[in-house]
Design a protein around this motif. Structure first.
Motif, PDB file in Angstrom:
ATOM      1  N   THR A  30     -20.374   2.553   4.898  1.00 37.95           N
ATOM      2  CA  THR A  30     -19.008   2.503   5.520  1.00 37.95           C
ATOM      3  C   THR A  30     -17.892   1.860   4.612  1.00 37.95           C
ATOM      4  OG1 THR A  30     -19.584   0.748   6.878  1.00 37.95           O
ATOM      5  CG2 THR A  30     -19.591   2.749   7.873  1.00 37.95           C
ATOM      6  N   LEU A  31     -18.407   1.196   3.558  1.00 42.12           N
ATOM      7  CA  LEU A  31     -17.801   0.438   2.703  1.00 42.12           C
ATOM      8  C   LEU A  31     -16.634   1.561   1.891  1.00 42.12           C
ATOM      9  CD1 LEU A  31     -16.494  -1.935   1.045  1.00 42.12           C
ATOM     10  CD2 LEU A  31     -18.437  -1.703  -0.573  1.00 42.12           C
ATOM     11  N   VAL A  32     -15.410   1.170   1.922  1.00 41.26           N
ATOM     12  CA  VAL A  32     -14.523   2.092   1.196  1.00 41.26           C
ATOM     13  C   VAL A  32     -14.046   1.438   0.034  1.00 41.26           C
ATOM     14  CG1 VAL A  32     -12.395   3.625   1.112  1.00 41.26           C
ATOM     15  CG2 VAL A  32     -13.628   3.335   3.365  1.00 41.26           C
ATOM     16  N   GLU A  33     -14.800   1.486  -1.196  1.00 44.01           N
ATOM     17  CA  GLU A  33     -14.338   0.547  -2.344  1.00 44.01           C
ATOM     18  C   GLU A  33     -12.904   0.333  -2.577  1.00 44.01           C
ATOM     19  OE1 GLU A  33     -16.845  -1.056  -3.998  1.00 44.01           O
ATOM     20  OE2 GLU A  33     -18.664   0.091  -4.031  1.00 44.01           O
ATOM     21  N   GLY A  34     -12.534  -0.788  -3.010  1.00 44.88           N
ATOM     22  CA  GLY A  34     -11.125  -1.030  -3.181  1.00 44.88           C
ATOM     23  C   GLY A  34     -10.138  -0.627  -2.007  1.00 44.88           C
ATOM     24  N   ARG A  35     -10.723  -0.579  -0.819  1.00 44.46           N
ATOM     25  CA  ARG A  35      -9.869  -0.005   0.395  1.00 44.46           C
ATOM     26  C   ARG A  35      -8.717  -1.214   0.633  1.00 44.46           C
ATOM     27  NH1 ARG A  35     -11.808   1.541   6.063  1.00 44.46           N
ATOM     28  NH2 ARG A  35     -12.552  -0.515   5.913  1.00 44.46           N
ATOM     29  N   ASN A  36      -9.228  -2.439   0.840  1.00 45.22           N
ATOM     30  CA  ASN A  36      -8.464  -3.599   1.066  1.00 45.22           C
ATOM     31  C   ASN A  36      -7.378  -4.057   0.101  1.00 45.22           C
ATOM     32  OD1 ASN A  36      -9.009  -3.812   3.691  1.00 45.22           O
ATOM     33  ND2 ASN A  36     -10.481  -5.353   3.372  1.00 45.22           N
ATOM     34  N   MET A  37      -7.880  -3.941  -1.297  1.00 48.07           N
ATOM     35  CA  MET A  37      -6.780  -4.149  -2.498  1.00 48.07           C
ATOM     36  C   MET A  37      -5.863  -3.238  -2.504  1.00 48.07           C
ATOM     37  SD  MET A  37      -7.905  -5.103  -6.422  1.00 48.07           S
ATOM     38  CE  MET A  37      -7.961  -3.535  -6.863  1.00 48.07           C
ATOM     39  N   LEU A  38      -6.303  -2.097  -2.254  1.00 47.74           N
ATOM     40  CA  LEU A  38      -5.033  -1.079  -2.328  1.00 47.74           C
ATOM     41  C   LEU A  38      -4.010  -1.190  -1.332  1.00 47.74           C
ATOM     42  CD1 LEU A  38      -6.972   2.420  -3.387  1.00 47.74           C
ATOM     43  CD2 LEU A  38      -5.321   0.851  -4.852  1.00 47.74           C
ATOM     44  N   PHE A  39      -4.803  -1.475   0.002  1.00 43.17           N
ATOM     45  CA  PHE A  39      -3.715  -1.313   1.308  1.00 43.17           C
ATOM     46  C   PHE A  39      -2.866  -2.455   1.020  1.00 43.17           C
ATOM     47  CE2 PHE A  39      -6.530   1.377   4.567  1.00 43.17           C
ATOM     48  CZ  PHE A  39      -6.440   2.228   3.829  1.00 43.17           C
ATOM     49  N   ILE A  40      -3.441  -3.696   0.713  1.00 48.22           N
ATOM     50  CA  ILE A  40      -2.510  -4.766   0.740  1.00 48.22           C
ATOM     51  C   ILE A  40      -1.463  -4.636  -0.432  1.00 48.22           C
ATOM     52  CG2 ILE A  40      -2.462  -7.433   0.612  1.00 48.22           C
ATOM     53  CD1 ILE A  40      -5.491  -7.164   1.800  1.00 48.22           C
ATOM     54  N   THR A  41      -1.943  -4.105  -1.367  1.00 51.19           N
ATOM     55  CA  THR A  41      -1.224  -4.167  -2.551  1.00 51.19           C
ATOM     56  C   THR A  41       0.173  -3.053  -2.038  1.00 51.19           C
ATOM     57  OG1 THR A  41      -2.874  -4.236  -4.009  1.00 51.19           O
ATOM     58  CG2 THR A  41      -0.837  -3.462  -4.996  1.00 51.19           C
ATOM     59  N   TYR A  42      -0.105  -2.008  -1.506  1.00 48.51           N
ATOM     60  CA  TYR A  42       0.899  -0.908  -1.227  1.00 48.51           C
ATOM     61  C   TYR A  42       1.649  -1.649  -0.054  1.00 48.51           C
ATOM     62  CZ  TYR A  42      -0.811   2.964  -3.595  1.00 48.51           C
ATOM     63  OH  TYR A  42      -1.289   3.914  -4.706  1.00 48.51           O
ATOM     64  N   ALA A  43       1.134  -2.322   0.768  1.00 48.17           N
ATOM     65  CA  ALA A  43       1.828  -3.310   1.793  1.00 48.17           C
ATOM     66  C   ALA A  43       2.783  -4.178   1.268  1.00 48.17           C
ATOM     67  CB  ALA A  43       1.029  -3.833   2.709  1.00 48.17           C
TER      68      ALA A  43
END
Ligand code: ZN
Length: 219
Positions: free
Chosen positions: A94-107
Motif C-alpha cells: 500500500t506504500l505509494v512511493e514518494g507520495r508524502n514528499m510530493l503532496f507536501i511539496t505541492y501543498a
C-alpha cells in the motif's frame, strides 16, 4: 489565542480529519487540500468533501494523475490485492512511493501563493506501518528543503507524529469530533466508510486503537 493561517493536507481519513479539527483550534484561518491521485476509492474524496463542508473549511482538490503512472502499489493499481499482513522485509504494497514528499511539496507551493506558511499533516511514526515518508526525520528534512527551495519560512506541523491510534482517538474526543471521525471518515484500504472492512491492515490499526481507547476510557 488563534493565530495565522494553515493549510491542512486532507484525505478524509481518521488522521487528517483529526488534524483538520486540531488546526481549527490552533489557527485563525484553515484551508484544506486533497489530492486526486488515482486512488482506488473515490469514496475517500467524497468523505473529504462532506467533512470539510461540515467543518466550515474551504477544500481544494488537486489532480495528480502522474503518481499512479510512476509506481505500482495496491492503492492505485486496480485488481492488485491489499496485503493483509505487513511483510517483514519491505514496506507493505500500500506504500505509494514518494507520495508524502510530493503532496507536501505541492501543498507548500499552493500555500505560499496564498501567504500561508503553516502546513499540517497527519503523518506519524508511533504505529510505524513501514512507510519511510511518515517519519519525523523525513519531515524535518523536507521542511528545511522547502524553506531553502522557496526562500520561505514554512513550519510543517505533525500533531500526530508521536501518538498511537488510541491517542489519536483520544485527541479527536478532546476536540469534540469523536463521533464524526468514527462515522464519517474513510481509513479502510477497501474504501468502506466508518467501521471499514475490518480486515485490511488499516482497519486493524484503527480498530485496535479504538478498542484500547474505549477500554481505557470506560466508554
Ligand atoms: Zn479495511
Amino acid at each position: 489565542m488563534k493565530n495565522g493561517k494553515a493549510l491542512v493536507l486532507f484525505s478524509g481519513g481518521q488522521d487528517s480529519t483529526t488534524c483538520l479539527f486540531w488546526a481549527k483550534e490552533q489557527f485563525s484561518e484553515v484551508v484544506a487540500l486533497a489530492f486526486n491521485y488515482g486512488q482506488r476509492h473515490r469514496v475517500e474524496l467524497e468523505a473529504a468533501k462532506s467533512i470539510a463542508k461540515n467543518a466550515g473549511v474551504q477544500l481544494e482538490i488537486l489532480k495528480l494523475d502522474l503518481l499512479a503512472q510512476l509506481t505500482v502499489n495496491s492503492l492505485t493499481t486496480p485488481n492488485m490485492e491489499v496485503e493483509k499482513e505487513k511483510p517483514e522485509e519491505r514496506p507493505p504494497n500500500t506504500l505509494v512511493e514518494g507520495r508524502n514528499m510530493l503532496f507536501i511539496t505541492y501543498a507548500a507551493i499552493f500555500a505560499k501563493a496564498r501567504n500561508i506558511n503553516n502546513l499540517v499533516t497527519g503523518v506519524g511514526q508511533a504505529d510505524f506501518s513501514g512507510y519511510p515518508d511518515c517519519r519525523n526525520d523525513f519531515i524535518l528534512s523536507l521542511n528545511k528543503t522547502l524553506n531553502l527551495s522557496m526562500d520561505y519560512n514554512y513550519t510543517i506541523h505533525t500533531p500526530l507524529m508521536w501518538k498511537n491510534k488510541s491517542e489519536i482517538w483520544q485527541l479527536s474526543d478532546e476536540l469534540g469530533v469523536f463521533n464524526l471521525v468514527l462515522n464519517e471518515t474513510v481509513t479502510c484500504y477497501n474504501g468502506i466508510k466508518g467501521v471499514g472492512c475490518g480486515e485490511c491492515p488499516s482497519c486493524g490499526l484503527r480498530n485496535k486503537g479504538l478498542a484500547n481507547y474505549l477500554k481505557s476510557n470506560c466508554k
